[in-house]
Design a protein around this motif. Structure first.
Motif, short mmCIF file in Angstrom:
data_model
loop_
_atom_site.label_atom_id
_atom_site.label_comp_id
_atom_site.label_asym_id
_atom_site.label_seq_id
_atom_site.Cartn_x
_atom_site.Cartn_y
_atom_site.Cartn_z
N ARG A 131 73.93 -33.87 -90.35
CA ARG A 131 72.47 -33.95 -90.21
C ARG A 131 72.06 -34.59 -88.89
NH1 ARG A 131 72.53 -34.94 -95.92
NH2 ARG A 131 72.63 -37.20 -95.59
N ARG A 132 72.93 -35.37 -88.28
CA ARG A 132 72.61 -36.00 -87.00
C ARG A 132 72.74 -35.03 -85.83
NH1 ARG A 132 76.46 -41.17 -88.28
NH2 ARG A 132 75.09 -42.23 -89.78
N THR A 133 73.35 -33.86 -86.08
CA THR A 133 73.58 -32.91 -84.98
C THR A 133 73.01 -31.53 -85.24
OG1 THR A 133 75.74 -32.30 -85.93
CG2 THR A 133 75.71 -34.07 -84.30
N LEU A 134 72.76 -31.19 -86.52
CA LEU A 134 72.39 -29.80 -86.84
C LEU A 134 71.39 -29.76 -87.99
CD1 LEU A 134 73.24 -26.80 -86.13
CD2 LEU A 134 74.69 -26.92 -88.17
N ARG A 135 70.46 -28.82 -87.89
CA ARG A 135 69.51 -28.58 -88.98
C ARG A 135 69.46 -27.08 -89.26
NH1 ARG A 135 65.20 -31.10 -91.39
NH2 ARG A 135 65.31 -32.87 -89.95
N LEU A 136 69.48 -26.73 -90.53
CA LEU A 136 69.39 -25.33 -90.95
C LEU A 136 67.94 -25.02 -91.32
CD1 LEU A 136 71.25 -22.80 -91.75
CD2 LEU A 136 70.88 -23.60 -94.09
N SER A 137 67.36 -24.00 -90.71
CA SER A 137 65.99 -23.58 -91.02
C SER A 137 66.02 -22.14 -91.51
CB SER A 137 65.09 -23.69 -89.80
OG SER A 137 64.98 -25.03 -89.36
N TYR A 138 65.12 -21.81 -92.42
CA TYR A 138 65.12 -20.44 -92.97
C TYR A 138 63.73 -20.06 -93.44
CZ TYR A 138 64.82 -22.45 -97.65
OH TYR A 138 64.39 -23.14 -98.76
N ALA A 139 63.54 -18.75 -93.58
CA ALA A 139 62.38 -18.17 -94.25
C ALA A 139 62.88 -16.96 -95.01
CB ALA A 139 61.31 -17.76 -93.24
N LYS A 140 62.51 -16.84 -96.26
CA LYS A 140 63.05 -15.74 -97.07
C LYS A 140 61.95 -15.08 -97.89
CE LYS A 140 63.78 -16.99 -101.74
NZ LYS A 140 62.38 -17.28 -102.07
N VAL A 141 62.21 -13.82 -98.26
CA VAL A 141 61.30 -13.06 -99.09
C VAL A 141 62.12 -12.33 -100.14
CG1 VAL A 141 61.34 -10.97 -97.66
CG2 VAL A 141 59.35 -11.42 -99.09
N ALA A 142 61.57 -12.18 -101.34
CA ALA A 142 62.24 -11.47 -102.42
C ALA A 142 61.74 -10.04 -102.48
CB ALA A 142 61.98 -12.16 -103.76
N GLU A 143 62.65 -9.11 -102.74
CA GLU A 143 62.29 -7.69 -102.87
C GLU A 143 62.95 -7.13 -104.12
OE1 GLU A 143 63.14 -3.33 -100.81
OE2 GLU A 143 63.96 -5.15 -99.91
N TYR A 144 62.21 -6.31 -104.84
CA TYR A 144 62.77 -5.64 -106.01
C TYR A 144 63.44 -4.34 -105.60
CZ TYR A 144 60.82 -8.57 -109.68
OH TYR A 144 60.54 -9.63 -110.52
N GLN A 145 64.68 -4.17 -106.04
CA GLN A 145 65.35 -2.89 -105.87
C GLN A 145 64.86 -1.94 -106.94
OE1 GLN A 145 69.32 -4.85 -106.08
NE2 GLN A 145 69.76 -3.70 -104.20
N SER A 146 65.12 -0.65 -106.75
CA SER A 146 64.66 0.34 -107.72
C SER A 146 65.30 0.13 -109.09
CB SER A 146 64.97 1.75 -107.21
OG SER A 146 66.35 1.88 -106.93
N ARG A 147 66.45 -0.55 -109.15
CA ARG A 147 67.10 -0.82 -110.44
C ARG A 147 66.50 -2.03 -111.16
NH1 ARG A 147 72.76 -3.91 -109.20
NH2 ARG A 147 72.18 -4.89 -107.23
N GLY A 148 65.44 -2.61 -110.59
CA GLY A 148 64.73 -3.69 -111.26
C GLY A 148 65.28 -5.07 -111.01
#
Length: 474
Positions: free
Chosen positions: A218-235
């Motif tokens: 944590r003193r050298t690196l930070r992980l950042s993200y943004a995510k979205v959920a999607e439905y596949q045709s199989r539900g």
């Protein structure tokens, strides 16, 4: 004598609404909401006072409106519920994602040099389904089998048809009796927790590979993200995520030199293999043994994100547009509905495909079992048991949707203040007191036609503006 033209009931209702004395003011309100399909009606007042003398500088009361109320946009993100508000949500999501890739909105432009990838996490298989397959622009057979085998229930185990992308058969099981509906529903119900565990696991994998503790990491690196959920045709849901490496202070801080794209790719894949979420033991008949854990599927796609590219790669603009597109969609893209289902008897009257119908019934059936009563399967049956947020981000990824909305609201308030000639509230010379009450939502008789017309006109005007602002390629 020629007969009078006949109009549909909707057109007649729209004509009647246009003839009312408050129509012009109501229409201006609708345009102010962007053509919202489910606007909220408010009753109340807003009074601006001189902070020193108490003099009333401006007063607005809905009682003085011809309509008797004020309209405000519903703000729903779903395109199936409100196309106008979902378009705004889509634009805001695009700017949120692109600012975390290129900079802007308070994020320094140097962030474009940070290692970042676009990762897609899928669900495992719960049975063979029909699929659209394509190679070189040519549609391939769904699941060709030369010997034409059948399953234990006597149904074909293969399919030689060539399904178009929008074929209603795509995503439907080859054999509904073979398909593990219980496993599919429980996977959806735990998918949100699986993502949370993944984000907790990644730093630990980084630390082990580097031979340091998580505190040192944590003193050298930070992980950042943004995510979205999607439905596949199989539900089943799957997740698209922008994952970026920063220095310890976030996007304004460069990550260490050893934090490479290759290392990020390896860590994501290792963490995805490791992570799992426990759930109650599955009871009842099934083709496979009971399972007490859910995991990611075998298909994990991790691609580097480039600032811009002419090659067949993932550019930042393409990624932002992709994430923004699915931020406004829900389970309805998998053939179900976008509203809660109160009772299982209501399912028979829904316009859903057979596969979605079986998943919904499975939600209600499992909800009655003691071991699953802690999971709100009934409440989320219309979402095929998925109960997580559709779009989320880490704190330091970029700006927030709330900040974008506040900026837009502040701009409109400033424009109104200048028109009224009121003092700048930042100077502390004014005080605004307001009181609002909910008066209902949605459009009344004859109003949906005009609201949709307003939305289409606004959409066309915005598109023309964007086209004018684009540089001439010549």
């Amino acid at each position: 004598m020629s007969e009078a033209p006949s109009f549909s009931p909707d057109i007649l209702a729209a004509m009647q609404r246009a003839a009312m004395p408050d129509f012009d003011r109501w229409q201006r309100m609708v345009y102010a909401t962007g053509g919202c399909a489910q606007p909220v009606r408010l009753h109340g007042e807003r009074i601006t006072l001189d902070a020193g003398t108490g003099e009333v500088l401006d007063a607005y009361r809905t009682a003085d409106e011809p309509t008797g109320f004020l309209l405000t946009a519903c703000g729903n993100r779903r395109a199936s519920r409100c196309p106008a508000c979902s378009a705004t949500y889509k634009d805001d999501t695009y700017h949120l994602i692109i600012s975390g890739l290129r900079g802007g909105k308070g994020v320094p432009e140097d962030v474009s040099g940070h290692p970042r990838v676009f990762a897609t996490f899928t669900a495992p298989s719960f049975g063979t389904v029909h699929a659209h397959r394509e190679k070189g622009g040519k549609t391939l057979p769904c699941r060709p089998r030369r010997d034409r085998p059948v399953c234990v229930h006597g149904q074909p185990a293969g399919c030689g048809l060539r399904h178009d992308r929008d074929d209603p058969q795509v995503g439907q099981p080859l054999c509904v009796s073979c398909y593990d509906y219980q496993g599919a529903v429980l996977w959806n119900a735990h998918a949100g927790r699986l993502w949370q565990e993944f984000t907790k696991t990644v730093p630990g994998v980084f630390a082990r590979r580097l031979g340091i503790s998580r505190v040192e990491l944590r003193r050298t690196l930070r992980l950042s993200y943004a995510k979205v959920a999607e439905y596949q045709s199989r539900g089943l849901v799957h997740f698209h995520a922008v994952i970026r490496l920063d220095g310890p202070e976030g996007p304004a801080d460069q990550p260490p030199g050893w934090a490479t794209l290759s290392l990020l790719d390896d860590v994501i894949r290792e963490a995805a293999r490791q992570v799992s979420v426990s759930m109650p033991e599955r009871l009842g008949p099934g083709d496979g043994p009971p399972s007490a854990v859910v995991r990611w599927g075998d298909q994990l796609d991790v691609r580097p994100i480039y600032v811009s590219t002419d090659l067949d790669e993932m550019s930042d603009q393409r990624v932002a547009a992709y994430v923004a597109k699915y931020a406004t969609k829900g389970a309805e893209s998998a053939g179900t509905v976008d509203r809660p289902i109160r009772h299982p008897r209501d399912v028979a009257f829904l316009k859903v495909n057979e596969h979605a119908c079986r998943m919904i019934y499975t939600c209600f059936a499992l909800a009655d079992l003691p071991e699953y009563r802690e999971i709100p399967l009934r409440q989320w049956s219309h979402m095929l048991a998925y109960r997580g947020h559709f779009s989320t981000k880490s704190r330091h990824y970029s700006t927030t949707l709330g900040a974008l909305r506040r900026t837009r609201a502040d701009y409109r308030a400033e424009q109104a203040r200048m028109i009224l000639g009121l003092p700048d509230p930042a100077e502390g010379k004014t005080l605004t007191v307001s009181e609002w009450h909910y008066g209902g939502s949605g459009h009344r008789h004859g109003e949906p036609f005009w609201a949709e017309l307003a939305r289409q006109r606004i959409t066309t005007a915005r598109r023309m503006t964007r086209e004018r602002e684009q540089p001439d390629p010549g």
